[in-house]
Design an enzyme around this catalytic site. Structure first.
Site, PDB file in Angstrom:
ATOM      1  N   THR A 287       1.191  -1.074  -0.148  1.00  0.00           N
ATOM      2  CA  THR A 287      -0.144  -0.061  -0.475  1.00  0.00           C
ATOM      3  C   THR A 287       0.645   1.322  -0.200  1.00  0.00           C
ATOM      4  O   THR A 287       2.668   0.705  -0.342  1.00  0.00           O
ATOM      5  CB  THR A 287      -0.971   0.034   0.791  1.00  0.00           C
ATOM      6  OG1 THR A 287      -2.028   1.409   0.963  1.00  0.00           O
ATOM      7  CG2 THR A 287      -0.049   0.035   2.347  1.00  0.00           C
ATOM      8  N   CYS A 288       0.753   2.653  -0.551  1.00  0.00           N
ATOM      9  CA  CYS A 288       0.755   3.539  -0.368  1.00  0.00           C
ATOM     10  C   CYS A 288      -0.481   4.495   0.015  1.00  0.00           C
ATOM     11  O   CYS A 288      -0.474   4.473   0.876  1.00  0.00           O
ATOM     12  CB  CYS A 288       2.299   3.635  -1.148  1.00  0.00           C
ATOM     13  SG  CYS A 288       0.946   3.312  -2.949  1.00  0.00           S
ATOM     14  N   GLY A 289       0.348   5.850  -0.889  1.00  0.00           N
ATOM     15  CA  GLY A 289      -0.596   7.220  -0.416  1.00  0.00           C
ATOM     16  C   GLY A 289      -1.731   6.123  -1.347  1.00  0.00           C
ATOM     17  O   GLY A 289      -3.421   6.877  -0.867  1.00  0.00           O
TER      18      GLY A 289
END
Length: 337
Positions: A287-289
């Site tokens: 995941t990330c932004g």
């Protein structure tokens, strides 16, 4: 279109010897681009053998620029594409080929929207597509676009490692406005949902964190450490920073060479993941932004041979969706003191 029909018809009556030469050429191309990550030298040689000619009835190699910058960055992907690009490259707009009905940025488009985008880019199903980033960032958004092509079933996809090195080693470039390409009908594909993690699935993993009997799914967060700990703000106004319970922070920049911004060698990636406590025997969600640099991590895991491709997924909505969808009573946004 009539000319294309004639070319295809003529090709059907070529002697066997010519057909064999064609097949040998394809074998050489597959060998040169045998890895998902390709070097500038490998791409240059492949382009010489199978250039992106609009009149060629044979499978081609298509460079695809996927340059994109964060919302708080004044630079724009289309601008760096116009400034410096691989000759005959097409431009994939990560802000437009999306699910426009979603309130969250960069969510995967529908199969129909994807097919329309590929058609407008003049990309055929049998083309080999090599996605690349800007020379400014090295590796950033190209893995996301490469992953998008793969989850929609495009057979031959690679990522250039990377365009900064391409430029530094004086491989050819060009500049200028977008040029028109001949649209090719692209079949509407089927989305491989096994490669995608939903909000509900990620929320369940977060709720089960450290509980006895939980499946042990690992969440790797690619955001910078300051956003992960909650010390620094998110680039999107009004969005809380912080992290999911039990998640592991591996900023995407840590899997890249600090100078070239290319992916680190396999051995260094393996060492990094081990040091961070990632267990290759357990499922992994990246995941990330907004689901862009999460795929940098997913690509690094693939390059390192770390974990099983069948049990790795990318959280499409990532932190932007998660932080807005969780209930405050769940206490699933954690900040370090």
């Amino acid at each position: 279109m009539a000319t294309l029909g004639i070319l295809r018809s003529t090709r059907a009556f070529r002697p066997r010897q010519s057909f064999q030469r064609c097949q040998i050429g394809f074998i050489e191309l597959r060998r040169n681009l045998s890895s998902y990550l390709v070097t500038p030298k490998e791409l240059s040689e492949a382009l010489k053998k199978s250039p992106p000619s609009p009149i060629s009835p044979e499978p081609r190699v298509i460079p695809l620029c996927a340059s994109w910058f964060l919302p708080n960055d004044e630079r724009k992907g289309i601008e760096v594409y116009r400034d410096t690009r691989i000759p005959k490259a097409r431009f994939f707009d990560l802000d437009k080929v999306i699910d426009k009905r979603s309130p969250y940025p960069h969510m995967l488009p529908s199969p129909k929207t994807f097919a329309e985008a590929m058609s407008s880019l003049g990309i055929r199903k049998d083309d080999t597509v090599v996605v690349y980033d800007s020379k400014e960032l090295g590796i950033f958004s190209a893995p996301r676009v490469g992953w998008t092509l793969k989850v929609f079933g495009h057979p031959k996809v690679h990522v250039l490692n990377n365009f900064r090195i391409w430029v530094e080693e004086d491989y050819p470039t060009e500049s200028g406005e977008l040029y028109s390409v001949e649209c090719n009908p692209y079949p509407i594909p089927k989305l491989n949902e096994d490669k995608i993690a939903s909000f509900e699935q990620v929320r369940e993993v977060a709720l089960d964190s450290n509980k006895e009997g939980a499946e042990g799914v690992q969440i790797i967060d690619a955001r910078p450490n300051g956003r992960f700990t909650g010390k620094d703000p998110e680039p999107r106004e009004g969005l809380s920073s912080g992290h999911m319970p039990g998640s592991i922070n591996i900023p995407f920049s840590s899997v890249l060479d600090p100078k070239t911004k290319a992916f680190l060698p396999k051995e260094q990636l393996q060492k990094l993941f081990k040091e961070k406590g990632v267990d290759p025997s357990k499922p992994i969600i990246s995941t990330c932004g907004t689901g862009v640099t999460a795929v940098v991590i997913d690509t690094a895991l693939e390059e390192a041979g770390f974990g099983s491709a069948e049990t790795r997924r990318v959280y499409d909505g990532s932190w932007t969706e998660f932080a807005q969808e969780v209930n405050p009573s769940d206490s699933l946004i954690r900040k370090d003191e």
